[in-house]
Design a protein around this motif. Sequence first.
Motif, PDB file in Angstrom:
ATOM      1  N   MET A 171      27.579  19.767  12.860  1.00  0.00           N
ATOM      2  CA  MET A 171      26.428  18.896  13.000  1.00  0.00           C
ATOM      3  C   MET A 171      26.867  17.723  13.874  1.00  0.00           C
ATOM      4  O   MET A 171      28.053  17.528  14.116  1.00  0.00           O
ATOM      5  N   ASP A 172      25.906  16.953  14.338  1.00  0.00           N
ATOM      6  CA  ASP A 172      26.220  15.829  15.202  1.00  0.00           C
ATOM      7  C   ASP A 172      26.523  14.612  14.333  1.00  0.00           C
ATOM      8  O   ASP A 172      25.625  13.866  13.945  1.00  0.00           O
ATOM      9  N   ASP A 173      27.788  14.422  14.013  1.00  0.00           N
ATOM     10  CA  ASP A 173      28.189  13.331  13.121  1.00  0.00           C
ATOM     11  C   ASP A 173      27.808  11.967  13.685  1.00  0.00           C
ATOM     12  O   ASP A 173      27.428  11.049  12.949  1.00  0.00           O
ATOM     13  N   GLN A 174      27.919  11.892  14.985  1.00  0.00           N
ATOM     14  CA  GLN A 174      27.620  10.599  15.607  1.00  0.00           C
ATOM     15  C   GLN A 174      26.140  10.261  15.435  1.00  0.00           C
ATOM     16  O   GLN A 174      25.788   9.152  15.017  1.00  0.00           O
ATOM     17  N   ALA A 175      25.285  11.240  15.728  1.00  0.00           N
ATOM     18  CA  ALA A 175      23.849  11.005  15.577  1.00  0.00           C
ATOM     19  C   ALA A 175      23.505  10.714  14.119  1.00  0.00           C
ATOM     20  O   ALA A 175      22.650   9.874  13.813  1.00  0.00           O
ATOM     21  N   ALA A 176      24.169  11.413  13.208  1.00  0.00           N
ATOM     22  CA  ALA A 176      23.896  11.205  11.789  1.00  0.00           C
ATOM     23  C   ALA A 176      24.225   9.774  11.390  1.00  0.00           C
ATOM     24  O   ALA A 176      23.436   9.094  10.714  1.00  0.00           O
ATOM     25  N   ALA A 177      25.395   9.308  11.832  1.00  0.00           N
ATOM     26  CA  ALA A 177      25.788   7.935  11.513  1.00  0.00           C
ATOM     27  C   ALA A 177      24.836   6.938  12.151  1.00  0.00           C
ATOM     28  O   ALA A 177      24.484   5.922  11.553  1.00  0.00           O
ATOM     29  N   LEU A 280      22.977  -4.857  -2.950  1.00  0.00           N
ATOM     30  CA  LEU A 280      23.762  -4.128  -1.940  1.00  0.00           C
ATOM     31  C   LEU A 280      23.190  -2.726  -1.754  1.00  0.00           C
ATOM     32  O   LEU A 280      22.980  -2.002  -2.729  1.00  0.00           O
ATOM     33  N   SER A 281      22.932  -2.379  -0.512  1.00  0.00           N
ATOM     34  CA  SER A 281      22.531  -0.996  -0.218  1.00  0.00           C
ATOM     35  C   SER A 281      23.780  -0.180   0.095  1.00  0.00           C
ATOM     36  O   SER A 281      24.743  -0.707   0.652  1.00  0.00           O
ATOM     37  N   LEU A 282      23.719   1.111  -0.252  1.00  0.00           N
ATOM     38  CA  LEU A 282      24.890   1.964  -0.052  1.00  0.00           C
ATOM     39  C   LEU A 282      24.426   3.319   0.474  1.00  0.00           C
ATOM     40  O   LEU A 282      23.535   3.954  -0.103  1.00  0.00           O
ATOM     41  N   ALA A 283      25.023   3.754   1.573  1.00  0.00           N
ATOM     42  CA  ALA A 283      24.683   5.064   2.135  1.00  0.00           C
ATOM     43  C   ALA A 283      25.968   5.794   2.496  1.00  0.00           C
ATOM     44  O   ALA A 283      27.005   5.158   2.728  1.00  0.00           O
ATOM     45  N   THR A 284      25.886   7.106   2.551  1.00  0.00           N
ATOM     46  CA  THR A 284      27.119   7.868   2.763  1.00  0.00           C
ATOM     47  C   THR A 284      26.844   9.223   3.413  1.00  0.00           C
ATOM     48  O   THR A 284      25.706   9.531   3.787  1.00  0.00           O
ATOM     49  N   PHE A 285      27.895  10.021   3.548  1.00  0.00           N
ATOM     50  CA  PHE A 285      27.808  11.315   4.221  1.00  0.00           C
ATOM     51  C   PHE A 285      28.199  12.454   3.274  1.00  0.00           C
ATOM     52  O   PHE A 285      29.041  12.262   2.410  1.00  0.00           O
ATOM     53  N   ASP A 286      27.621  13.603   3.482  1.00  0.00           N
ATOM     54  CA  ASP A 286      28.025  14.890   2.890  1.00  0.00           C
ATOM     55  C   ASP A 286      27.104  15.404   1.793  1.00  0.00           C
ATOM     56  O   ASP A 286      26.932  16.605   1.653  1.00  0.00           O
ATOM     57  N   ASP A 287      26.529  14.498   0.986  1.00  0.00           N
ATOM     58  CA  ASP A 287      25.595  14.932  -0.042  1.00  0.00           C
ATOM     59  C   ASP A 287      26.193  15.948  -1.015  1.00  0.00           C
ATOM     60  O   ASP A 287      25.633  17.004  -1.249  1.00  0.00           O
ATOM     61  N   THR A 288      27.319  15.626  -1.572  1.00  0.00           N
ATOM     62  CA  THR A 288      27.902  16.478  -2.610  1.00  0.00           C
ATOM     63  C   THR A 288      27.177  16.195  -3.926  1.00  0.00           C
ATOM     64  O   THR A 288      26.494  15.179  -4.054  1.00  0.00           O
ATOM     65  N   PRO A 289      27.327  17.082  -4.919  1.00  0.00           N
ATOM     66  CA  PRO A 289      26.598  16.897  -6.169  1.00  0.00           C
ATOM     67  C   PRO A 289      26.840  15.535  -6.809  1.00  0.00           C
ATOM     68  O   PRO A 289      25.935  14.946  -7.411  1.00  0.00           O
ATOM     69  N   SER A 290      28.056  15.033  -6.646  1.00  0.00           N
ATOM     70  CA  SER A 290      28.397  13.792  -7.333  1.00  0.00           C
ATOM     71  C   SER A 290      27.511  12.621  -6.921  1.00  0.00           C
ATOM     72  O   SER A 290      27.228  11.754  -7.730  1.00  0.00           O
ATOM     73  N   VAL A 291      27.072  12.600  -5.677  1.00  0.00           N
ATOM     74  CA  VAL A 291      26.252  11.460  -5.264  1.00  0.00           C
ATOM     75  C   VAL A 291      24.767  11.705  -5.546  1.00  0.00           C
ATOM     76  O   VAL A 291      23.952  10.806  -5.422  1.00  0.00           O
ATOM     77  N   ARG A 292      24.435  12.938  -5.907  1.00  0.00           N
ATOM     78  CA  ARG A 292      23.062  13.185  -6.346  1.00  0.00           C
ATOM     79  C   ARG A 292      22.932  12.834  -7.826  1.00  0.00           C
ATOM     80  O   ARG A 292      21.875  12.468  -8.305  1.00  0.00           O
ATOM     81  N   LEU A 293      24.060  12.966  -8.531  1.00  0.00           N
ATOM     82  CA  LEU A 293      24.052  12.722  -9.967  1.00  0.00           C
ATOM     83  C   LEU A 293      24.433  11.291 -10.320  1.00  0.00           C
ATOM     84  O   LEU A 293      24.386  10.896 -11.480  1.00  0.00           O
ATOM     85  N   SER A 294      24.869  10.546  -9.313  1.00  0.00           N
ATOM     86  CA  SER A 294      25.334   9.191  -9.621  1.00  0.00           C
ATOM     87  C   SER A 294      24.136   8.293  -9.953  1.00  0.00           C
ATOM     88  O   SER A 294      22.982   8.664  -9.762  1.00  0.00           O
ATOM     89  N   LEU A 295      24.446   7.125 -10.436  1.00  0.00           N
ATOM     90  CA  LEU A 295      23.391   6.169 -10.780  1.00  0.00           C
ATOM     91  C   LEU A 295      23.588   4.907  -9.953  1.00  0.00           C
ATOM     92  O   LEU A 295      24.532   4.170 -10.188  1.00  0.00           O
ATOM     93  N   PRO A 296      22.714   4.575  -9.044  1.00  0.00           N
ATOM     94  CA  PRO A 296      21.592   5.415  -8.598  1.00  0.00           C
ATOM     95  C   PRO A 296      22.081   6.553  -7.721  1.00  0.00           C
ATOM     96  O   PRO A 296      23.196   6.464  -7.201  1.00  0.00           O
ATOM     97  N   PRO A 297      21.254   7.578  -7.532  1.00  0.00           N
ATOM     98  CA  PRO A 297      21.585   8.616  -6.554  1.00  0.00           C
ATOM     99  C   PRO A 297      21.693   7.988  -5.171  1.00  0.00           C
ATOM    100  O   PRO A 297      20.946   7.050  -4.859  1.00  0.00           O
ATOM    101  N   LEU A 298      22.621   8.466  -4.365  1.00  0.00           N
ATOM    102  CA  LEU A 298      22.894   7.788  -3.096  1.00  0.00           C
ATOM    103  C   LEU A 298      22.158   8.394  -1.908  1.00  0.00           C
ATOM    104  O   LEU A 298      21.991   9.610  -1.816  1.00  0.00           O
ATOM    105  N   THR A 299      21.759   7.545  -1.007  1.00  0.00           N
ATOM    106  CA  THR A 299      21.221   7.966   0.281  1.00  0.00           C
ATOM    107  C   THR A 299      22.362   8.585   1.091  1.00  0.00           C
ATOM    108  O   THR A 299      23.420   7.984   1.237  1.00  0.00           O
ATOM    109  N   THR A 300      22.152   9.800   1.566  1.00  0.00           N
ATOM    110  CA  THR A 300      23.218  10.490   2.311  1.00  0.00           C
ATOM    111  C   THR A 300      22.665  11.282   3.478  1.00  0.00           C
ATOM    112  O   THR A 300      21.457  11.410   3.654  1.00  0.00           O
TER     113      THR A 300
END
Lengths: 350, 350
Positions: A171-177, A280-300
């Motif tokens: 995928m285009d990591d640069q565009a994603a970021a 604080l807003s928090l965003a990240t890459f990859d969308d593994t299960p852990s960030v869907r289950l975290s509190l709050p779920p993370l924007t990825t």
Amino acid sequence: MRNVTIVHVAEKARVSVKTVSRVVNNEPTVTPDLRARVEAAIEQLGYSPNIAARRMGGGRSFLIVAFNDRTLTLENWRSDRGNNWIDRMQYGAMLRCDVHGYHLLCELIDLESDQLARRVQHVLSTLRPDGVILTPPNCEDPTVLAALKKAQIPFVRLGSAQAGPGARVRMDDQAAARQLTEHLLTLGHRRVGFVTGSPRFLASRAREDGYRGALAKAGLAVDESLLVPGDFTFEGGVAAAEALLARADRPTAILAGNDETALAVLHVARRLSVAIPDALSLATFDDTPSVRLSLPPLTTVRQPVAEMAAEAVDILVACAAAKDGKPPRGDRLLPFELALRASTAPPPAG
Amino acid sequence: MRNVTIVHVAEKARVSVKTVSRVVNNEPTVTPDLRARVEAAIEQLGYSPNIAARRMGGGRSFLIVAFNDRTLTLENWRSDRGNNWIDRMQYGAMLRCDVHGYHLLCELIDLESDQLARRVQHVLSTLRPDGVILTPPNCEDPTVLAALKKAQIPFVRLGSAQAGPGARVRMDDQAAARQLTEHLLTLGHRRVGFVTGSPRFLASRAREDGYRGALAKAGLAVDESLLVPGDFTFEGGVAAAEALLARADRPTAILAGNDETALAVLHVARRLSVAIPDALSLATFDDTPSVRLSLPPLTTVRQPVAEMAAEAVDILVACAAAKDGKPPRGDRLLPFELALRASTAPPPAG
DNA sequence: GCCGATTTGTCCTCAAGTGGACAAATTGAA
DNA sequence: TTCAATTTGTCCACTTGAGGACAAATCGGC
């Protein structure tokens, strides 16, 4: 009971072995009549050509090998956090192999080992696969690439940010970021921290470029002190988060280099009572299960790993079917998706 | 460059092909002197015997096939909850295969398909693996078992609660359920609900037996109305949880048949504002990442899936090496662990 | 009925190793 | 030295299918 061979099929269909072979390999010069008879015999006897035998005469092996990083795989397995990049790759590749009548073998390699070249060579020479899939960080390792080249086996590099030999699917990591950063800027953030990843993974560099690009496009100067080195580990993420959140002019948003890092930021923020997403807003890459289950779920960013692997299989199978010996080339970009979740919001007023 | 074959090694070591073969296959009648010379040549040339060729003469294939359930695998993959039973199995098996110089192939089969027997037969006959690992629920399917038997390929059933052909490696589901129930009883609970699993999985039945056993041992009568059928899905779990929590004499603790079900109970409890663990204790089976990351993390039984898979590989490899044609037998029980977490506590006072 | 084109069959080689029968070479002991 | 035991080599068969060369059979058109 003896194994069913092509000879049994030939006898049953009352044709020559050669004709059965022609049917099995889809040669055009067989009348529909005979073809049907042979196929019926195959069905009745439950015949499947033996892969080992087919391979012998220099034919295809119908095998595809995926080389995964041993350390990463083991960490992944032992981790409580279920980083399933490799699993997703495998599902995608396996399903696609199935469609083509291929079989997927997952092999572990250890980039730190002094036996690395030998290990790769051993797997290739003992299995003689029709193609190889390389996952990060193997897909950028010169020793591995050299061994592949020497063995002259077609390969696809998955998720590599680096140009090089073989085909590439990513995928285009640069565009994603860039998009992720733009999402934060659109929400109103102006001080966005970035925890960079391990230099071992070039995708990390591409993500940084995307971050810089988005700021530049918005006419904002990059505050270099907001870029903190992480190393894609939880511990590295903790240190980076502490550095960023201890500042007087704390960033109102943080972009984490990967999910592991993001969880670390989440951890530190909770410890320092920095509310996410309110403070604080928090965003990240990859969308593994852990960030869907975290509190709050993370924007990825959802990386299409399974789709990438399926594409890689298609490329390798086509290459084997063509048998012109041309190694696969090209660089396919697959679309990613932003998953906007509860961890990003406008910055606190004031 | 041509492939390195046994002939090249023989020439380099100035011995006969036969001698090289003897060295490679560890035959005892080779002097250390010659053995060293041959091994040096192998090392220098980077020779690895070709699996396909070895297989031809009726020798071993050095392949082990793991049959996984297609539906389960796909659900698993698409699910946000990362139920990684299959992944753990695979890691364990892969690592162990590596040690033995074996290779693991994961194949999907669909128990609902009318092509099931043909599919199993096809995989076996095209790959000719030295052994097969069956995971639930395949390991209890008569069609699959019949196909395996017909092909005369040694197999191990993983995590099956049912006696039957082939060897079996599993944990003691009944004992696990008993201990988990005892844990709740020790905390003081007297009304413990149980959400049963899918009848497709016999382990579910064993868990129920363990639950009953623990109550009996404590001298408590089983209130049949506290046993509610689930089906190992989230939706099934929701319905069961609603039934249990709507009661006037609500249970003070619930044992969920698996993690998916437990997450459903957690979901319903939150919706009904039933605090866990203050108002309700919750325990479950499997210890997938989702229940470690949940809030609160759940008390579970950790099933040693990777260890079970490794054991299965050992059995199959030993069987292939013995080449006495005896199919593997036996029933190995591997120890489980209780992971006591924040979801279980004494019942509310009064 | 003949010609040419297409289909099918025959026959052989090749791939890379295993395993068996047996001969030749080497070693050791009496 | 001589015999026996052990090690090593030679030679061949075998596994299953692909693929090439070429002959034989079949088919269609005229």
